[in-house]
Design a protein around this motif. Structure first.
Motif, PDB file in Angstrom:
ATOM      1  N   GLN A   1      29.616   9.359   4.073  1.00  0.00           N
ATOM      2  CA  GLN A   1      29.159   8.711   2.844  1.00  0.00           C
ATOM      3  C   GLN A   1      28.942   9.724   1.720  1.00  0.00           C
ATOM      4  O   GLN A   1      29.288   9.466   0.560  1.00  0.00           O
TER       5      GLN A   1
ATOM      6  N   THR B   1      20.444   9.513  -1.026  1.00  0.00           N
ATOM      7  CA  THR B   1      20.088   8.649   0.097  1.00  0.00           C
ATOM      8  C   THR B   1      20.942   7.389   0.033  1.00  0.00           C
ATOM      9  O   THR B   1      21.745   7.207  -0.891  1.00  0.00           O
ATOM     10  N   THR B   2      20.740   6.502   0.991  1.00  0.00           N
ATOM     11  CA  THR B   2      21.467   5.227   0.951  1.00  0.00           C
ATOM     12  C   THR B   2      21.065   4.391  -0.259  1.00  0.00           C
ATOM     13  O   THR B   2      21.808   3.505  -0.680  1.00  0.00           O
TER      14      THR B   2
ATOM     15  N   ASP C   1      16.221   4.615   7.392  1.00  0.00           N
ATOM     16  CA  ASP C   1      17.149   3.763   6.649  1.00  0.00           C
ATOM     17  C   ASP C   1      17.737   4.464   5.424  1.00  0.00           C
ATOM     18  O   ASP C   1      18.701   3.961   4.828  1.00  0.00           O
TER      19      ASP C   1
ATOM     20  N   GLU D   1      25.594   5.117  -3.887  1.00  0.00           N
ATOM     21  CA  GLU D   1      26.618   4.323  -4.562  1.00  0.00           C
ATOM     22  C   GLU D   1      26.348   4.187  -6.059  1.00  0.00           C
ATOM     23  O   GLU D   1      27.102   3.509  -6.768  1.00  0.00           O
TER      24      GLU D   1
ATOM     25  N   LEU E   1      22.055   9.034   5.187  1.00  0.00           N
ATOM     26  CA  LEU E   1      23.422   8.588   4.939  1.00  0.00           C
ATOM     27  C   LEU E   1      24.236   8.480   6.219  1.00  0.00           C
ATOM     28  O   LEU E   1      24.015   9.225   7.181  1.00  0.00           O
TER      29      LEU E   1
END
Length: 366
Positions: A327, A277-278, A320, A282, A323
């Motif tokens: 990404q 997920t967001t 939210d 990262e 992705l």
């Protein structure tokens, strides 16, 4: 609300018709379907087989597929209907062009307390994959979970009988699919029943778990019965982010259980499987680094999917977490560039799932 029937015949061959049908007004109902040549019934069954693409597309629990077999002399002149004749299931325009390989891909059976009573009477057959949830609950509340829950259980003696009567052979057997199998104190009993039956898998015997309660079960019994892969659901190496995504999770307890299991069962492979997920896209590198430290040799990354009509998922947070375009692919490239030679990696993006869902939605609206 009245009956609302939807479905398609996805494949017609010289002795087989595959497809699905459901009553969206009564999703727990399983429909009787028949194959007819002219007006003669040549095959009949309950449309209750599991297809993961249906569930992923928001079609109830996915247990609405049929696999009708009939004499080869019936040819392609076959119609499929609901048994009482109230609905003729339409033919998918690609139904006559599906390859046998695609047909075989559908032999993926899901068993759970919700469908076991109907599934246990299916005819003996060779099955590529069985995915078993002996219980119907989970100890976590993941933000992106789309699954209904209950306190239902599969009866162990009935399950043993089913394996001996309803199954000829299995390629891969996975325990834990949508629910958490370690919540069930009978886990080792189920594993041993499978190992002693015709359903003992010829390929992989997998335990899929979030790992928090793994210590409650006898590691030696699991390994002795043939479990050769334990797949651990873990999204990120940071305790707070992990807890935020998977409500109730303790990263410390999870890692302690992983370490203990590997010490007792060094011959069993362990993988980490992450929903991306967001919140963690990262941070994937830190998860791989953590896994390598614990001897993990395979990592699976699955892009999160979101079905807005699902009544279970956390709609306040999910939009939210989805992705942005590119990404997931960017994460994949980073991982392979840094760790590609150090472990095995599997990446599954959401494109296929979304295409399937949109296609199903379009068909249902026609």
């Amino acid at each position: 609300m009245g009956i609302v029937l939807n479905g398609f015949v996805d494949y017609v061959g010289p002795n087989q018709a595959l497809g699905w049908v459901w009553d969206s007004a009564a999703p727990d109902r399983r429909l009787n379907v028949v194959a007819l040549k002219n007006t003669k019934i040549v095959s009949a069954m309950v449309a209750n087989l599991y297809r993961p693409d249906l569930q992923q597309a928001g079609i109830g629990d996915g247990h609405y597929a049929f696999d009708l077999r009939f004499p080869s002399d019936a040819g392609y002149e076959i119609a499929v209907e609901i048994q009482d004749g109230q609905y003729k299931i339409p033919l998918n325009t690609d139904a006559l062009n599906v390859s046998q390989a695609q047909v075989e891909d559908l032999i993926d059976i899901g068993l759970s307390p919700r469908n076991f009573q109907s599934k246990k009477n299916i005819l003996p057959r060779a099955i590529d994959i069985i995915r078993l949830d002996p219980n119907d609950n989970c100890n976590l509340r993941c933000v992106y979970c789309h699954n209904f829950r209950s306190e239902k259980l599969i009866d162990l003696s009935e399950f043993r009988e089913f394996l001996n009567i309803g199954v000829d052979s299995v390629g891969t057997f996975q325990i834990g699919c949508g629910m958490e199998p370690t919540l069930d104190s009978r886990l080792c009993d189920f594993v041993e029943v499978i190992a002693e039956s015709k359903a003992r898998p010829s390929k992989d015997f997998i335990l899929q778990t979030n790992g928090l309660l793994l210590h409650r079960h006898d590691y030696q019994r699991l390994a002795g019965a043939g479990i050769n892969l334990v797949s651990i659901s873990i999204d990120v190496a940071e305790p707070e982010t992990q807890k935020a995504l998977r409500g109730g999770m303790s990263l410390e307890k999870l890692l302690r259980n992983v370490k203990d299991f590997r010490a007792h069962c060094p011959g069993v492979s362990v993988e980490f499987i992450a929903t991306v997920t967001t919140a963690n896209a990262e941070k994937a590198e830190s998860l791989v680094t953590l896994g390598l430290k614990y001897g993990i040799s395979r990592f699976t990354f699955r892009e999160v999917f979101y079905f807005p009509k699902n009544p279970i998922v956390d709609h306040s947070r999910m939009p939210d977490l989805v992705l942005a375009a590119g990404q997931f692919e960017a994460m994949r490239k980073r991982i392979l560039r840094q760790f590609g030679k150090k472990a095995e990696f599997i990446f599954a993006d959401s494109n296929t799932l979304l295409r399937s869902w949109r296609n199903m939605e379009q068909k249902r609206s026609q």
